[in-house]
Scaffold this motif. Structure first.
Motif, short mmCIF file in Angstrom:
data_model
loop_
_atom_site.label_atom_id
_atom_site.label_comp_id
_atom_site.label_asym_id
_atom_site.label_seq_id
_atom_site.Cartn_x
_atom_site.Cartn_y
_atom_site.Cartn_z
N VAL A 150 0.84 -1.19 0.00
CA VAL A 150 0.00 0.00 0.00
C VAL A 150 0.88 1.25 0.00
N SER A 151 0.49 2.23 -0.82
CA SER A 151 1.14 3.53 -0.82
C SER A 151 0.10 4.59 -0.47
N TRP A 152 0.48 5.51 0.42
CA TRP A 152 -0.43 6.58 0.87
C TRP A 152 0.26 7.92 0.70
N ASN A 153 -0.44 8.89 0.11
CA ASN A 153 0.17 10.19 -0.15
C ASN A 153 0.05 11.16 1.02
N ARG A 154 -0.38 10.65 2.19
CA ARG A 154 -0.54 11.41 3.44
C ARG A 154 -1.77 12.31 3.44
N PHE A 155 -2.58 12.19 2.43
CA PHE A 155 -3.82 12.95 2.42
C PHE A 155 -4.99 12.02 2.11
N PHE A 156 -5.54 12.05 0.90
CA PHE A 156 -6.77 11.31 0.62
C PHE A 156 -6.60 10.23 -0.45
N GLN A 157 -5.41 9.77 -0.69
CA GLN A 157 -5.19 8.78 -1.75
C GLN A 157 -4.47 7.54 -1.23
N VAL A 158 -5.08 6.38 -1.44
CA VAL A 158 -4.50 5.09 -1.09
C VAL A 158 -4.40 4.25 -2.35
N VAL A 159 -3.21 3.74 -2.64
CA VAL A 159 -2.98 2.88 -3.80
C VAL A 159 -2.58 1.50 -3.29
N ILE A 160 -3.35 0.49 -3.68
CA ILE A 160 -3.11 -0.88 -3.24
C ILE A 160 -2.53 -1.67 -4.40
N SER A 161 -1.37 -2.26 -4.21
CA SER A 161 -0.71 -3.06 -5.24
C SER A 161 -0.81 -4.53 -4.86
N LEU A 162 -1.21 -5.35 -5.83
CA LEU A 162 -1.39 -6.78 -5.59
C LEU A 162 -0.50 -7.59 -6.51
N ASP A 163 0.28 -8.51 -5.93
CA ASP A 163 1.07 -9.44 -6.74
C ASP A 163 0.13 -10.49 -7.32
N LEU A 164 0.14 -10.64 -8.64
CA LEU A 164 -0.77 -11.60 -9.26
C LEU A 164 -0.40 -13.04 -8.94
N ASP A 165 0.78 -13.25 -8.38
CA ASP A 165 1.15 -14.60 -7.93
C ASP A 165 0.15 -15.11 -6.90
N VAL A 166 -0.45 -14.19 -6.15
CA VAL A 166 -1.45 -14.58 -5.14
C VAL A 166 -2.61 -15.30 -5.80
N VAL A 167 -3.10 -14.74 -6.91
CA VAL A 167 -4.22 -15.34 -7.63
C VAL A 167 -3.78 -16.60 -8.36
N ASP A 168 -2.59 -16.54 -8.97
CA ASP A 168 -2.09 -17.70 -9.71
C ASP A 168 -1.82 -18.89 -8.80
N ASP A 169 -1.67 -18.62 -7.51
CA ASP A 169 -1.36 -19.68 -6.54
C ASP A 169 -2.61 -20.42 -6.07
N GLY A 170 -3.77 -20.13 -6.67
CA GLY A 170 -4.99 -20.84 -6.32
C GLY A 170 -5.84 -20.14 -5.29
N ARG A 171 -5.35 -19.01 -4.75
CA ARG A 171 -6.15 -18.22 -3.84
C ARG A 171 -6.95 -17.22 -4.67
N PHE A 172 -7.91 -16.56 -4.04
CA PHE A 172 -8.61 -15.50 -4.75
C PHE A 172 -8.79 -14.31 -3.83
N VAL A 173 -9.08 -13.16 -4.43
CA VAL A 173 -9.26 -11.95 -3.65
C VAL A 173 -10.68 -11.42 -3.87
#
Length: 225
Positions: A150-173
């Motif tokens: 997660v990256s936060w600009n200290r105000f009103f913006q949150v950016v969530i980054s997801l590694d696609l290996d999580v999904v490829d590993d048989g889990r789901f989000v």
């Protein structure tokens, strides 16, 4: 008329990526929650939602055991006389540890752990369990070893980054960021797994989005207006 989602232009979202402070690559996707709030899912669906609770943006689920290794929530709140709620805080959970951040209007912030005890800010980088916190070009970046950052600009913006290996590993989000399966058409699902139907009589698109979003609210976090 299906998926008459309020589309925010791609150009409006380009600054999010250039200022995210998280390195992007071919094996990562991002979800953005910004402002009052505008949300862009992992698969690129954009919509506006102005609830006033804490919301599950993403959780990973093991279909065999139902266990979740990580999750990210955002806190929406009305500020002063504003008409729409804004992103004012968020939590990052990884392998049983949580950091919760509450931001001030002046860019200040408080970091707490899973028991809501304040974590002393003695300088960065900072580590809590499997969550590393560092500063990068004015942003706070929260990195984990379980596939979400997660990256936060200290105000009103949150950016969530997801590694696609999580999904490829048989889990789901799941969550307000969608399921990261590469298909926009099934992005907006309720907590019960029902695909949002925009062809509902006597309901506006805004009302339908609000009902969808509220299914992802965290219990006992909504602020009475």
């Amino acid at each position: 008329m299906r998926y008459l989602v309020s589309v925010i232009s791609l150009l409006a979202f380009l600054p999010f990526y250039f200022s995210a402070a998280i390195p992007l690559g071919p094996n990562k996707v991002t979800c953005v929650a910004k402002g009052d709030p505008h949300i862009k899912t992992f698969d690129g669906t954009s919509y506006d939602f102005s609830g006033h609770c804490t919301y599950d943006m993403v959780n990973d689920i093991d279909p065999n055991h139902g266990q979740s290794r990580f999750g990210v929530t955002v806190d929406n709140m009305y500020r002063r006389n504003e008409k729409n709620a804004r992103v004012v805080g968020f939590s990052v959970r990884a392998n049983g540890h949580t950091v919760h951040v509450t931001g001030g209007e002046d860019g200040s912030f408080i970091i707490r752990d899973e028991s809501r005890t304040e974590i002393p800010q003695t300088g960065f980088p900072l580590k809590h369990g499997g969550i590393d916190v560092k500063e990068d070009e004015g942003h706070l970046v929260f990195e984990t070893d379980v596939g979400v950052h997660v990256s936060w600009n200290r105000f009103f913006q949150v950016v969530i980054s997801l590694d696609l290996d999580v999904v490829d590993d048989g889990r789901f989000v799941e969550g307000m960021c969608g399921d990261a399966n590469g298909n926009k058409e099934n992005d907006l699902k309720t907590r019960d797994g029902d695909l949002v139907d925009f062809d509902q009589p006597n309901k506006t698109e805004k009302q339908i989005i609000e009902e969808f979003g509220q299914t992802w609210s965290v219990e006992n976090t909504c602020v009475s207006l």
